[in-house]
Design a protein around this motif. Structure first.
Motif, PDB file in Angstrom:
ATOM      1  N   ALA A  52      65.548  60.391  26.212  1.00 17.99           N
ATOM      2  CA  ALA A  52      65.546  60.905  27.318  1.00 17.99           C
ATOM      3  C   ALA A  52      66.506  62.243  27.267  1.00 17.99           C
ATOM      4  N   GLN A  53      67.484  62.333  26.455  1.00 21.01           N
ATOM      5  CA  GLN A  53      68.188  63.293  26.111  1.00 21.01           C
ATOM      6  C   GLN A  53      67.629  64.381  25.008  1.00 21.01           C
ATOM      7  N   THR A  54      67.720  65.400  25.064  1.00 21.55           N
ATOM      8  CA  THR A  54      67.108  66.554  24.351  1.00 21.55           C
ATOM      9  C   THR A  54      68.513  66.507  23.180  1.00 21.55           C
ATOM     10  N   GLU A  55      67.993  66.905  22.055  1.00 22.41           N
ATOM     11  CA  GLU A  55      68.834  67.217  20.849  1.00 22.41           C
ATOM     12  C   GLU A  55      69.787  68.526  21.084  1.00 22.41           C
ATOM     13  N   SER A  56      70.724  68.371  20.475  1.00 15.53           N
ATOM     14  CA  SER A  56      71.689  69.677  20.435  1.00 15.53           C
ATOM     15  C   SER A  56      71.434  70.440  19.205  1.00 15.53           C
ATOM     16  N   HIS A  57      70.620  70.114  18.554  1.00 17.38           N
ATOM     17  CA  HIS A  57      70.413  70.986  17.100  1.00 17.38           C
ATOM     18  C   HIS A  57      68.893  70.955  16.826  1.00 17.38           C
ATOM     19  N   THR A  58      68.342  71.669  16.194  1.00 19.34           N
ATOM     20  CA  THR A  58      67.011  71.708  15.865  1.00 19.34           C
ATOM     21  C   THR A  58      66.776  70.467  14.693  1.00 19.34           C
ATOM     22  N   PHE A  59      65.680  70.155  14.281  1.00 21.04           N
ATOM     23  CA  PHE A  59      65.206  68.835  13.434  1.00 21.04           C
ATOM     24  C   PHE A  59      66.175  69.205  12.092  1.00 21.04           C
ATOM     25  N   ALA A  60      65.917  70.149  11.506  1.00 23.13           N
ATOM     26  CA  ALA A  60      66.650  70.557  10.110  1.00 23.13           C
ATOM     27  C   ALA A  60      66.527  71.686   9.906  1.00 23.13           C
ATOM     28  N   SER A  61      67.374  72.321   8.685  1.00 31.15           N
ATOM     29  CA  SER A  61      67.597  73.422   8.311  1.00 31.15           C
ATOM     30  C   SER A  61      66.219  73.512   7.147  1.00 31.15           C
ATOM     31  N   ARG A  62      65.992  74.900   6.933  1.00 31.29           N
ATOM     32  CA  ARG A  62      64.918  75.052   5.771  1.00 31.29           C
ATOM     33  C   ARG A  62      65.073  74.333   4.634  1.00 31.29           C
ATOM     34  N   ALA A  63      66.278  74.212   4.210  1.00 26.63           N
ATOM     35  CA  ALA A  63      66.809  73.752   2.925  1.00 26.63           C
ATOM     36  C   ALA A  63      66.454  72.210   3.002  1.00 26.63           C
ATOM     37  N   ALA A  64      66.996  71.737   3.983  1.00 23.74           N
ATOM     38  CA  ALA A  64      66.813  70.108   4.319  1.00 23.74           C
ATOM     39  C   ALA A  64      65.376  69.839   4.385  1.00 23.74           C
ATOM     40  N   LYS A  65      64.487  70.514   4.928  1.00 24.50           N
ATOM     41  CA  LYS A  65      62.864  70.197   4.868  1.00 24.50           C
ATOM     42  C   LYS A  65      62.675  70.274   3.824  1.00 24.50           C
ATOM     43  N   VAL A  66      63.122  71.103   3.004  1.00 25.92           N
ATOM     44  CA  VAL A  66      62.499  71.224   1.368  1.00 25.92           C
ATOM     45  C   VAL A  66      62.842  69.927   0.741  1.00 25.92           C
ATOM     46  N   LEU A  67      64.188  69.625   0.844  1.00 25.47           N
ATOM     47  CA  LEU A  67      64.628  68.357   0.030  1.00 25.47           C
ATOM     48  C   LEU A  67      63.948  67.097   0.501  1.00 25.47           C
ATOM     49  N   MET A  68      63.816  67.035   1.781  1.00 28.84           N
ATOM     50  CA  MET A  68      63.159  65.976   2.560  1.00 28.84           C
ATOM     51  C   MET A  68      61.819  65.755   2.018  1.00 28.84           C
ATOM     52  N   SER A  69      60.978  67.017   1.975  1.00 29.97           N
ATOM     53  CA  SER A  69      59.797  66.912   1.444  1.00 29.97           C
ATOM     54  C   SER A  69      59.618  66.434  -0.011  1.00 29.97           C
ATOM     55  N   LEU A  70      60.525  67.078  -0.869  1.00 25.67           N
ATOM     56  CA  LEU A  70      60.664  66.364  -2.373  1.00 25.67           C
ATOM     57  C   LEU A  70      60.796  65.093  -2.475  1.00 25.67           C
ATOM     58  N   LEU A  71      61.783  64.656  -1.465  1.00 26.79           N
ATOM     59  CA  LEU A  71      61.989  63.069  -1.417  1.00 26.79           C
ATOM     60  C   LEU A  71      60.925  62.186  -1.115  1.00 26.79           C
ATOM     61  N   ALA A  72      60.172  62.898   0.009  1.00 25.18           N
ATOM     62  CA  ALA A  72      58.989  62.069   0.187  1.00 25.18           C
ATOM     63  C   ALA A  72      57.971  62.110  -0.861  1.00 25.18           C
ATOM     64  N   VAL A 116      55.662  48.880   1.405  1.00 22.60           N
ATOM     65  CA  VAL A 116      56.590  49.225   2.295  1.00 22.60           C
ATOM     66  C   VAL A 116      57.123  50.535   2.372  1.00 22.60           C
ATOM     67  N   SER A 117      57.198  50.846   0.874  1.00 25.04           N
ATOM     68  CA  SER A 117      57.953  52.184   0.809  1.00 25.04           C
ATOM     69  C   SER A 117      57.140  53.354   1.130  1.00 25.04           C
ATOM     70  N   ILE A 118      55.812  53.023   0.950  1.00 25.65           N
ATOM     71  CA  ILE A 118      54.766  54.028   1.595  1.00 25.65           C
ATOM     72  C   ILE A 118      54.744  54.094   3.136  1.00 25.65           C
ATOM     73  N   ALA A 119      54.596  52.775   3.516  1.00 22.88           N
ATOM     74  CA  ALA A 119      54.500  52.721   5.098  1.00 22.88           C
ATOM     75  C   ALA A 119      55.788  53.134   5.956  1.00 22.88           C
ATOM     76  N   ILE A 120      56.940  53.115   5.366  1.00 26.38           N
ATOM     77  CA  ILE A 120      58.100  53.614   6.061  1.00 26.38           C
ATOM     78  C   ILE A 120      58.092  54.975   6.372  1.00 26.38           C
ATOM     79  N   PRO A 121      57.949  55.867   5.165  1.00 24.69           N
ATOM     80  CA  PRO A 121      57.922  57.329   5.681  1.00 24.69           C
ATOM     81  C   PRO A 121      56.885  57.576   6.509  1.00 24.69           C
ATOM     82  N   LEU A 122      55.646  57.120   6.367  1.00 22.41           N
ATOM     83  CA  LEU A 122      54.357  57.359   7.024  1.00 22.41           C
ATOM     84  C   LEU A 122      54.751  56.975   8.632  1.00 22.41           C
ATOM     85  N   LEU A 123      55.211  55.938   8.723  1.00 23.33           N
ATOM     86  CA  LEU A 123      55.636  55.524  10.391  1.00 23.33           C
ATOM     87  C   LEU A 123      56.848  56.489  10.773  1.00 23.33           C
ATOM     88  N   ALA A 124      57.888  56.735  10.114  1.00 21.71           N
ATOM     89  CA  ALA A 124      58.729  57.755  10.173  1.00 21.71           C
ATOM     90  C   ALA A 124      58.328  59.107  10.703  1.00 21.71           C
TER      91      ALA A 124
END
Length: 541
Positions: A213-233, A17-25
């Motif tokens: 339907a609504q657009t976001e008021s910010h981008t997905f994530a900062s570069r640092a956040a993307k790096v941290l999320m990648s390490l977490l994954a 399940v812990s593998i499936a959830i990040p893949l689905l996300a």
């Protein structure tokens, strides 16, 4: 359960399940949601009067519009970008087919004085904003300023944006309504994408309808956040892979699963809780769980009473005993408990503790008995500071108190409490109060000048407390064993009847008395009974 030659237990299922959830996300975020996304950020929204008050900064606050001074001028910098992975085409904007404008930016309580496109990710984007007519450069029909119900408006055209493309708009505004000096409401971007994709398959169009339907008021994530999320994954995938494909260490053969409840002595609780934690970890694969929190340890007498109540309510028959409950006491329980069975576990070292303000580190046995007989009521009478002696006692069913009365006071009881709350003791005269646990006693003794209490020696950690020597002997196991230090007691484990050999109660008692639990008892200043000359008696030689 086995599938394709692989055994699946609870841990393996959790790993899958812990593998499936990040893949689905990842699929949802980057394939469905971010298929087409119009992102925007207000990178600046500030008053010109908020600038630093240098001489050159006054120019910003004194701007004019056709000779008229602007009222509270402000600057706004807006970034529009394609935050998805598909191209945004003019037909993707949610607007009437004949409209040239694809988005509106509203500024409540403000009027747009002027604006300019300040940054284009590609020079070709310029043609969406300006055009040449009759030899003059002017704004396109979809790009301009206006007003809507008291709000200034910037109209943005249907700009074609490749993935990652962006543009910025710098606007100058002034206050049009509201109280002078009041904070402006946040600007608002009104835009949306239709998500149309006529060339996709039916399932692709269905997925597109699942995006917000609504657009976001910010981008997905900062570069640092993307790096941290990648390490977490990566960490999650590595952990899941180890759980799935790296065999876990099996529990020892004598481990037993189930839940065990423990209660009783507050003085012995730290050692028992540490042993329980180690046993639960060692036998985790068997599902062992031990409930031994501080709330369960309310004193030796209360532990015995709770054990008897539970046993009586269980409706046991014949020689059957409780399999899931143990009570620990400082010393043997009183007579009159025919259903409970004792097992000596260790003998423990106790100590008298005194508040450091008393200026006392050593008392003779006679002085201790005189203090508890309330014949000596001031520390100056035994060479200490000129402050009254305040006795902080445990309740009557406390094993620590029983050991003090039996071994130090030679059977004489400690004096009855003058007040229930130690904070109510008068600071200018001697007094006695009672508390319900070892931790509370140590806390009250450490904070009350002239206080004298007692506890298991390993529990004393506060720098405001002094472990008293008795007849020049410090509280040590060596002193107990050679007969020169009097304050100790045998710790007992009680069960209701004889627990089944394959029960959690029996398994933990084996661990505590004959296996790894002995090392933990020693760490907490106890002598395991199995290491004494007569283990069943468990007393110093």
């Amino acid at each position: 359960m086995g599938i394709f030659g692989m055994e699946f237990d609870f841990n393996n299922v959790v790993a899958m399940v812990s593998i499936a959830i990040p893949l689905l996300a990842f699929f949802w975020e980057f394939v469905v949601i971010r298929r087409k996304r119009l992102g925007y950020r207000f990178q600046m929204d500030t008053l010109a009067t908020d600038t630093a008050h240098a001489p050159s900064a006054d120019v910003l606050a004194r701007m004019h519009d056709n000779g008229r001074p602007l009222s509270q001028p402000s600057f706004v910098l807006l970034r529009i970008e394609n935050a998805g992975w598909r191209e945004i085409a003019p037909s993707d904007y949610l607007a009437p087919p004949t409209a040239e404008t694809g988005a509106h930016v509203l500024f409540p309580d403000r009027r747009v004085v002027g604006m300019a496109v300040t940054e284009l990710s590609h020079p070709a984007l310029r043609h969406f904003f300006v055009t040449t007519r009759d030899g003059r450069t002017q704004e396109t029909d979809g790009f301009g300023i206006g007003e809507d119900d008291g709000s200034g408006v910037i109209r943005l055209p249907r700009v074609t944006l490749n993935p990652g493309a962006h543009y910025k708009v710098l606007a100058l505004l002034e206050r049009s309504s509201g109280s002078p000096g009041a904070v402006f409401p946040d600007p608002e971007l009104q835009a949306d994408l239709t998500g149309q994709n006529r060339r996709s398959f039916a399932w692709g169009r269905w997925l597109a309808r699942l995006k917000p339907a609504q657009t976001e008021s910010h981008t997905f994530a900062s570069r640092a956040a993307k790096v941290l999320m990648s390490l977490l994954a990566v960490a999650v995938l590595v952990q899941a892979g180890i759980t799935l494909f790296w065999p876990t260490r099996p529990a020892p053969l004598d481990c037993v699963g189930g839940t065990l409840h423990m209660e009783g002595s507050t003085a012995f609780a730290p050692a028992v809780q540490a042993a329980a934690k180690e046993y639960a970890t060692l036998c985790e694969a068997k599902g062992a769980k031990i409930v031994a929190d501080d709330g369960a340890f309310q004193g030796s007498g209360e532990g015995i009473a709770a054990l008897e109540r539970t046993g009586a309510a269980a409706g046991l028959k014949g020689t059957e005993g409780l399999a899931d409950r143990i009570a620990f006491t400082d010393g043997p329980a009183d007579q009159g408990h025919p259903e409970i069975l004792p097992r000596p576990v260790s003998y423990a070292l106790f100590t008298l503790v005194v508040n450091k303000d008393a200026k006392v580190r050593n008392l003779s046995l006679a002085q201790v008995r005189s203090i508890y007989a309330r014949k000596t009521t001031n520390w100056s009478e035994v060479g200490g500071a000129n402050i009254p002696i305040h006795l902080v006692d445990r309740h009557r069913d406390s094993g620590t108190r029983g050991a003090l009365e039996k071994r130090v006071l030679k059977g004489r009881s400690v004096p009855e409490a003058d007040v229930n709350d130690c904070a109510q003791l008068a600071h200018d005269k001697a007094g006695v109060c009672e508390v319900d646990s070892t931790d509370t006693l140590l806390d009250r003794t450490a904070t009350l000048p002239g206080a004298l209490g007692y506890s298991e020696a390993s529990s004393v950690t506060s720098g405001d407390l002094v472990k008293l020597r008795i007849d020049d002997m410090p509280p040590t196991l060596d002193g107990v064993e050679n007969g020169t230090y009097p304050y100790w007691q045998t710790e007992y484990a009680y069960t209701y009847g004889e627990p089944p050999a394959d029960s959690m109660a029996a398994a933990f008692l084996r661990y505590l008395t004959d296996q790894g639990g002995k090392d933990i008892l020693r760490q907490y200043g106890n002598r395991p009974c199995s290491e004494t000359e007569y283990p069943l008696v468990c007393r110093p030689a």
